[in-house]
Write an enzyme that holds these catalytic residues in place. Structure first.
Site, PDB file in Angstrom:
ATOM      1  N   HIS A 195      25.103   2.004 -15.747  1.00  0.00           N
ATOM      2  CA  HIS A 195      25.613   0.877 -14.938  1.00  0.00           C
ATOM      3  C   HIS A 195      26.291   1.381 -13.652  1.00  0.00           C
ATOM      4  O   HIS A 195      27.168   0.711 -13.115  1.00  0.00           O
ATOM      5  CB  HIS A 195      26.631   0.022 -15.711  1.00  0.00           C
ATOM      6  CG  HIS A 195      26.207  -0.337 -17.100  1.00  0.00           C
ATOM      7  ND1 HIS A 195      25.559  -1.498 -17.395  1.00  0.00           N
ATOM      8  CD2 HIS A 195      26.318   0.342 -18.275  1.00  0.00           C
ATOM      9  CE1 HIS A 195      25.300  -1.545 -18.693  1.00  0.00           C
ATOM     10  NE2 HIS A 195      25.748  -0.436 -19.251  1.00  0.00           N
ATOM     11  N   SER A 232      22.600   9.826  14.643  1.00  0.00           N
ATOM     12  CA  SER A 232      22.644   8.459  15.144  1.00  0.00           C
ATOM     13  C   SER A 232      22.671   8.520  16.658  1.00  0.00           C
ATOM     14  O   SER A 232      23.174   9.480  17.237  1.00  0.00           O
ATOM     15  CB  SER A 232      23.910   7.773  14.620  1.00  0.00           C
ATOM     16  OG  SER A 232      24.342   6.767  15.510  1.00  0.00           O
ATOM     17  N   LYS A 283      27.324  11.220  12.627  1.00  0.00           N
ATOM     18  CA  LYS A 283      26.386  10.834  11.574  1.00  0.00           C
ATOM     19  C   LYS A 283      25.328  11.888  11.258  1.00  0.00           C
ATOM     20  O   LYS A 283      24.816  12.575  12.127  1.00  0.00           O
ATOM     21  CB  LYS A 283      25.651   9.548  11.974  1.00  0.00           C
ATOM     22  CG  LYS A 283      26.495   8.303  11.917  1.00  0.00           C
ATOM     23  CD  LYS A 283      26.953   7.949  10.514  1.00  0.00           C
ATOM     24  CE  LYS A 283      25.926   7.204   9.723  1.00  0.00           C
ATOM     25  NZ  LYS A 283      25.734   5.816  10.104  1.00  0.00           N
ATOM     26  N   ASN A 333      22.106  11.316   8.838  1.00  0.00           N
ATOM     27  CA  ASN A 333      21.524  10.274   7.991  1.00  0.00           C
ATOM     28  C   ASN A 333      20.364  10.782   7.133  1.00  0.00           C
ATOM     29  O   ASN A 333      19.536  11.559   7.607  1.00  0.00           O
ATOM     30  CB  ASN A 333      21.021   9.124   8.871  1.00  0.00           C
ATOM     31  CG  ASN A 333      22.154   8.400   9.568  1.00  0.00           C
ATOM     32  OD1 ASN A 333      23.268   8.326   9.031  1.00  0.00           O
ATOM     33  ND2 ASN A 333      21.892   7.888  10.754  1.00  0.00           N
ATOM     34  N   GLU A 357      15.513   7.241   2.831  1.00  0.00           N
ATOM     35  CA  GLU A 357      15.493   5.794   3.072  1.00  0.00           C
ATOM     36  C   GLU A 357      14.081   5.295   3.357  1.00  0.00           C
ATOM     37  O   GLU A 357      13.666   4.244   2.873  1.00  0.00           O
ATOM     38  CB  GLU A 357      16.407   5.451   4.255  1.00  0.00           C
ATOM     39  CG  GLU A 357      17.878   5.629   3.930  1.00  0.00           C
ATOM     40  CD  GLU A 357      18.728   5.533   5.188  1.00  0.00           C
ATOM     41  OE1 GLU A 357      18.934   4.420   5.676  1.00  0.00           O
ATOM     42  OE2 GLU A 357      19.159   6.586   5.695  1.00  0.00           O
ATOM     43  N   TYR A 372     -21.096  -8.415  -7.052  1.00  0.00           N
ATOM     44  CA  TYR A 372     -20.446  -8.055  -5.787  1.00  0.00           C
ATOM     45  C   TYR A 372     -20.140  -9.295  -4.946  1.00  0.00           C
ATOM     46  O   TYR A 372     -20.930 -10.230  -4.872  1.00  0.00           O
ATOM     47  CB  TYR A 372     -21.332  -7.094  -4.978  1.00  0.00           C
ATOM     48  CG  TYR A 372     -20.713  -6.726  -3.637  1.00  0.00           C
ATOM     49  CD1 TYR A 372     -19.772  -5.713  -3.549  1.00  0.00           C
ATOM     50  CD2 TYR A 372     -21.026  -7.437  -2.478  1.00  0.00           C
ATOM     51  CE1 TYR A 372     -19.168  -5.399  -2.327  1.00  0.00           C
ATOM     52  CE2 TYR A 372     -20.427  -7.125  -1.256  1.00  0.00           C
ATOM     53  CZ  TYR A 372     -19.504  -6.110  -1.196  1.00  0.00           C
ATOM     54  OH  TYR A 372     -18.913  -5.804  -0.005  1.00  0.00           O
ATOM     55  N   LYS A 392     -10.554  -1.438   0.264  1.00  0.00           N
ATOM     56  CA  LYS A 392     -10.337  -0.122   0.869  1.00  0.00           C
ATOM     57  C   LYS A 392      -9.009   0.014   1.587  1.00  0.00           C
ATOM     58  O   LYS A 392      -8.281   0.972   1.366  1.00  0.00           O
ATOM     59  CB  LYS A 392     -11.500   0.225   1.801  1.00  0.00           C
ATOM     60  CG  LYS A 392     -12.709   0.668   1.022  1.00  0.00           C
ATOM     61  CD  LYS A 392     -13.949   0.602   1.853  1.00  0.00           C
ATOM     62  CE  LYS A 392     -15.115   0.109   1.040  1.00  0.00           C
ATOM     63  NZ  LYS A 392     -15.013  -1.294   0.601  1.00  0.00           N
TER      64      LYS A 392
HETATM   65  N1  ARG Z   1     -18.878  -2.474   3.538  1.00  0.00           N
HETATM   66  C1  ARG Z   1     -19.202  -3.084   2.294  1.00  0.00           C
HETATM   67  C2  ARG Z   1     -17.986  -3.000   1.360  1.00  0.00           C
HETATM   68  O1  ARG Z   1     -17.159  -2.226   1.600  1.00  0.00           O
HETATM   69  C3  ARG Z   1     -20.361  -2.400   1.655  1.00  0.00           C
HETATM   70  C4  ARG Z   1     -21.130  -3.260   0.706  1.00  0.00           C
HETATM   71  C5  ARG Z   1     -21.804  -4.358   1.416  1.00  0.00           C
HETATM   72  N2  ARG Z   1     -22.683  -5.087   0.560  1.00  0.00           N
HETATM   73  C6  ARG Z   1     -23.208  -6.268   0.936  1.00  0.00           C
HETATM   74  N3  ARG Z   1     -23.980  -6.820   0.073  1.00  0.00           N
HETATM   75  N4  ARG Z   1     -22.938  -6.788   2.094  1.00  0.00           N
HETATM   76  O2  ARG Z   1     -17.882  -3.719   0.394  1.00  0.00           O
END
Ligand code: ARG
Length: 458
Positions: free
Chosen positions: A155, A276, A282, A284, A289, A316, A324
């Site tokens: 605590h 600072s 200071k 820091n 952080e 898909y 990504k």
């Molecule tokens: N750039 C696309 C992705 O990252 C690749 C796959 C695209 N596939 C499609 N059927 N348009 O998902």
């Protein structure tokens, strides 16, 4: 014209093309895309789906493209739809006849699923190594502070005496678990989805296992719909990364506290702290952080991935292109934080005296005082109560348990003898906690050795 332009009568709208394009962020997978394409082409030739001459041209072309990208001779075309299309069209420019054969029995859906696995696999290895470095630095620091007594908290209230080594090694355990989490995820991830095609495989007599073997993968995905639409590995890895950041953030929080004037347990090396712009005094702990702050975005990345996936029907969907940036951000952030945090830890100076001074206040040996009575025949609850009264007396009369005269002790319980002072000395309190996993130097040394062994087998 796009490679898929056959059924279209118009060029794609410029804004739509830019909107659709993932090249700006998926270009970093160029190496893995080429690696996957080479394996695919070799398999096509082995299965007599393309001839040897085409294979040779494809391999030569892909090797050239790889070289040209790496030397900067070939720049990514920002109008390309993605890295897969870019590389295929560059190959086709070089070898028009053979280049057009590469995509036989393949879809970008299984291609991107493969590329992301291959890319993630490499990043996992790098992050694992960074974690090993961090654990080694923790061990290095801990080994120097096996006997550095420190106040342990619950605590954020002073609780019981521990050592700095013991405290540090708690983090080594966390980062070790992080490694095992990555390994665990790696095992499930390292299978090839290639051959899943767009969603329903292909009618060509492909050999999926051969591709997997060429890519050093442990097997193949067993359902083509799942093969192209599974992003569990990205979610699992991002969660592992968020957990790393959560650990780093807790550690950072403590470093920030320890660097404060109120604690002064540690002093950061000048090269790992900042000043600072207005307050000349200071120093820091910006690194800590920022690490604490950056943990937020990685936690956000996991949430992005889960939310992006949760409503998608099989198989898909273009939504999945959004995987990504979230995953890469989580990876980049962890890779940014780990080395700098490790170096900050390596170079910090530890103020043993301050730790000892704080440990001497706050009655952190009260449990040991109660245990003294128990070891002399009292029931723990009675001993607990007596010690509570002693503490209250000390607070009122400005004593600590170490300075309280024996006759006062004896007014509370006649069991107390001179030996109480040794029993409640901080050194005794720590030394006697020899239980496995405990703070005594012997126990911590044992856990350090255990950790070193585990790290060596990674
Ligand atoms: N750039 C696309 C992705 O990252 C690749 C796959 C695209 N596939 C499609 N059927 N348009 O998902």
């Amino acid at each position: 014209m796009a490679l898929w332009a056959g059924r279209f009568t118009k060029e794609i709208n410029e804004n739509v093309n830019a909107f659709n394009s993932s090249l700006s962020f998926d270009a970093r997978m160029y190496k893995h895309d080429i690696m996957g394409s080479k394996a695919h082409a070799k398999m096509l030739a082995q299965q007599h789906i393309i001839d040897e001459e085409s294979l040779n041209e494809i391999l030569t072309g892909l090797n050239e493209i790889l070289h040209e990208i790496e030397t900067g001779e070939l720049l990514f075309d920002p109008t390309a739809e993605d890295i897969h299309m870019f590389i295929e069209s560059e190959l086709t420019k070089k070898y028009p006849v053979s280049g057009k054969k590469l995509h036989t029995a393949r879809s970008r859906n299984d291609q991107v699923a493969l590329d992301l696995r291959l890319y993630t696999r490499d990043e996992m290895k790098e992050i694992k190594d960074m974690l090993i470095n961090l654990i080694n630095v923790i061990i290095e620091q801990a080994s120097q502070h096996l006997e550095t007594i420190m106040c342990g908290y619950t605590h954020l209230q002073r609780a019981q005496p521990i050592t700095f080594a013991h405290h540090l090694m708690a983090y080594a355990e966390m980062f070790y678990r992080d490694i095992t989490r990555i390994e665990d995820c790696y095992e499930r991830m390292n299978v090839s989805p290639l051959g899943s095609g767009a969603l329903a495989t292909t009618t060509y007599p492909i050999d999926r296992m051969y591709v997997a073997t060429l890519l050093d993968m442990d097997g193949i995905t067993d359902n083509s719909l799942d093969g192209v639409s599974d992003r569990d590995y990205a979610i699992e890895f991002a969660s592992a990364l968020a957990t790393i950041m959560m650990h780093l953030s807790r550690f950072s929080e403590e470093m920030i506290l320890w660097c404060s004037w109120e604690f002064k347990y540690v002093e950061l090396d000048d090269a790992y702290a900042t000043g600072s712009s207005i307050m000349p005094q200071k120093k820091n702990p910006d690194i800590a952080e920022l690490v604490r702050g950056k943990s937020a975005r990685v936690i956000g990345d996991v949430s992005t991935l889960l939310t992006m996936m949760k409503g998608l029907p099989l198989a898909y969907n273009k939504d999945m292109q959004e995987d990504k940036e979230a995953l890469f951000d989580a990876i980049d952030t962890v890779k940014l934080c780990l080395p700098v945090f490790t170096d900050m830890l390596k170079t910090m100076k530890v103020n043993k005296d301050k730790m000892r001074e704080f440990a001497a206040k706050g009655f952190i040996n009260a449990t040991d005082c109660a245990d003294y009575l128990v070891k002399h025949g009292k029931a723990f609850r009675d001993a607990y109560k007596t010690t509570g009264q002693l503490v209250a007396y000390c607070i009122e009369h400005d004593f600590v348990l170490e300075t309280l005269p024996l006759d006062v002790y004896q007014q509370f319980d006649t069991t107390f003898e001179e030996s109480i002072y040794d029993a409640i000395s901080l050194d005794t309190c720590v030394m006697n906690r020899k239980v496995d996993g405990g703070p005594s130097p012997v126990a911590v040394q044992k856990s350090i050795e255990k950790m070193q062994k585990k790290v060596k087998t990674l």
